[in-house]
Design a protein around this motif. Structure first.
Motif, PDB file in Angstrom:
ATOM      1  N   SER A 126       0.850  -1.289  -0.025  1.00 52.98           N
ATOM      2  CA  SER A 126       0.058  -0.102   0.028  1.00 52.98           C
ATOM      3  C   SER A 126       0.894   1.318  -0.129  1.00 52.98           C
ATOM      4  CB  SER A 126      -0.734  -0.051   1.168  1.00 52.98           C
ATOM      5  OG  SER A 126      -0.124  -0.099   2.405  1.00 52.98           O
ATOM      6  N   LEU A 127       2.220   1.248   0.405  1.00 49.25           N
ATOM      7  CA  LEU A 127       2.955   2.492   0.571  1.00 49.25           C
ATOM      8  C   LEU A 127       4.082   2.298  -0.567  1.00 49.25           C
ATOM      9  CD1 LEU A 127       3.768   2.382   4.169  1.00 49.25           C
ATOM     10  CD2 LEU A 127       2.092   3.608   3.143  1.00 49.25           C
ATOM     11  N   SER A 163       3.579   5.509  -3.189  1.00 51.83           N
ATOM     12  CA  SER A 163       3.981   6.745  -2.684  1.00 51.83           C
ATOM     13  C   SER A 163       5.515   6.731  -2.548  1.00 51.83           C
ATOM     14  CB  SER A 163       3.562   7.106  -1.152  1.00 51.83           C
ATOM     15  OG  SER A 163       3.739   6.050  -0.392  1.00 51.83           O
ATOM     16  N   GLU A 164       6.350   5.615  -2.215  1.00 52.18           N
ATOM     17  CA  GLU A 164       7.790   5.546  -2.025  1.00 52.18           C
ATOM     18  C   GLU A 164       8.347   5.789  -3.326  1.00 52.18           C
ATOM     19  OE1 GLU A 164       9.565   5.389   0.757  1.00 52.18           O
ATOM     20  OE2 GLU A 164       7.913   5.845   1.853  1.00 52.18           O
TER      21      GLU A 164
END
Length: 448
Positions: free
Chosen positions: A207-208, A211-212
């Motif tokens: 889920s991250l 964005s990373e």
């Protein structure tokens, strides 16, 4: 392409001129000398990739000249010419560093084949020497250690692909040094003055991941109270290394493919298209071909990433490098920990050489660091090593069998496993190929 420089040293004028004319027509830049002293003078004035030397010459003979030439230029590949009655001398020359020998009268086609092989060997040696110098000069704390054929091939590939701005897929088990290879490629590339950004795709939740990698705008989600650059922006102008690429979800693969094709993306929550100039290197310990068959990895992304692939063999397949790695890690941790460990006891050395190393080079490094910390004297003993878990082996030989019969059956099983490869079987058995051939003859075994 530059012509290879070739020095011919032959005291017989007719033979020398014939060879010079023939090899000049074959595309070589040919120089010649009629004896050792003028040949040495030429070597001091020019550099030569190849040399063709007659063994029997008045004054300084071919063996003495060979020795002097190899001291002046270790990478120069020397082929010696010999009469039929001096094969022993030719073998002695090869022990002194000659690449090969050819019999007189010279078979010109055989000579061309040997010169081509010698030229290839020179190229690899020169590439590896250049790579080693560059690595030592640019990053002292990351060194690729190994003299095995497999590692030499890796080094050669690194030196060739580093200058080309193409994607590279690095394959190998965990702990084999995939990030080290990626750093080496970056360090030798035109992008070396820019950033090298390493990112593990399996280190954070799915889920991250977006964005990373791509960053986000303020307000993109609840805790996004400011704009943040992603890894692609941070690496702009340099190299982005994506480790464990096989763990990326199918949806994220689509987004990565778009960036690879367009070098553009949008931050999470953003509308502006951001263009970057990034070289992508990836690595995985998974079988991506199988994942493609299972429809969990996209074909188009695989072919984009796998323009060039570099395979790093596990440590158990390059046991010749274990002692080199041990010596390197001893020096490293002696310096870091202020110790003066000189080496290992023979029993400890035997354990490390014969262990199967599931964790590869990373595991070996940890073992040596532990040994340096725990050693009471100036050598690491068995008591300073962890308790190794050896691979389970089934005792499927009847206890009534003699040792000879057990050995025969074991050799037969290994030959079957390697599909009759003498070289691979000898490596698995830990014996020389000639020893294996003798045992196969003794037991009446044949390679398939």
């Amino acid at each position: 392409m530059l012509k290879l420089r070739l020095l011919i040293v032959e005291d017989e004028k007719e033979q020398r001129e014939m060879l010079s004319g023939f090899l000049h027509k074959e595309g070589y830049q040919v120089f010649s000398a009629d004896s050792g002293p003028p040949a040495l003078k030429l070597f001091e004035e020019k550099s030569f990739e190849l040399a063709l030397i007659d063994l029997k010459m008045p004054g300084m003979d071919g063996l003495e000249l060979l020795s002097k030439l190899k001291k002046l230029s270790p990478d120069t590949q020397v082929i010696v010419m010999t009469a039929y009655g001096t094969i022993e001398t030719a073998v002695a020359a090869m022990k002194e560093g000659a690449f090969h020998y050819v019999n007189k009268p010279i078979d010109l086609q055989e000579l061309l084949i040997n010169l081509k092989k010698a030229a290839e060997t020179h190229t690899i040696l020169a590439e590896n020497r250049y790579l080693k110098e560059q690595l030592e000069g640019r990053f002292h704390d990351t060194t690729i250690i190994g003299q095995s054929k497999a590692i030499q091939e890796v080094l050669s590939t690194i030196s060739r692909v580093a200058k080309m701005d193409t994607t590279v897929l690095i394959l190998g088990e965990s702990g084999t040094g995939k990030e080290l290879v990626a750093r080496a490629i970056h360090s030798l590339s035109p992008r070396s003055h820019k950033k090298f950004v390493a990112f593990s795709c399996s280190a954070i939740p799915e889920s991250l991941l977006e964005s990373e990698l791509f960053g986000y705008e303020r307000g993109a989600f609840t805790s996004a109270n400011r704009r943040k650059e992603g890894r692609f922006e941070i690496a702009d102008g340099g190299t982005l290394f994506l480790d464990e690429i096989g763990d990326v979800s199918f949806d994220m693969q689509i987004k990565l493919l778009r960036v690879l094709e367009t070098q553009e993306f949008e931050r999470l929550g953003g509308k502006e298209s951001i263009k970057v100039d990034v070289r992508i290197l990836t690595a995985t310990n998974q079988d991506l071909l199988k994942k493609m068959q299972d429809k969990t990895f996209r074909d188009d992304l695989y072919y984009r990433l796998n323009v060039i692939s570099i395979y790093l063999p596990p440590l158990r397949e390059r046991r010749d490098d274990i002692m080199l790695l041990i010596d390197y890690f001893l020096k490293l941790y002696n310096a870091k920990l202020g110790k003066e460990i000189k080496g290992l006891t023979p029993p400890a050395k035997d354990i490390l050489i014969n262990y199967h190393w599931p964790g590869n080079v990373r595991e070996l490094e940890n073992v040596i660091e532990r040994g340096v910390v725990l050693a009471r004297g100036d050598v690491i003993d068995v008591n300073d090593l962890p308790e190794f878990r050896m691979p389970e082996q089934k005792a499927d030989f009847p206890v009534e069998l003699s040792l000879a019969e057990m050995e025969k059956r074991h050799i037969q099983r290994v030959l079957e496993k390697t599909k009759g490869s003498i070289t691979k079987s000898a490596e698995m058995l830990g014996i020389h190929r000639n020893t294996l051939r003798l045992k196969m003859k003794e037991y009446g075994l044949a390679a398939e």
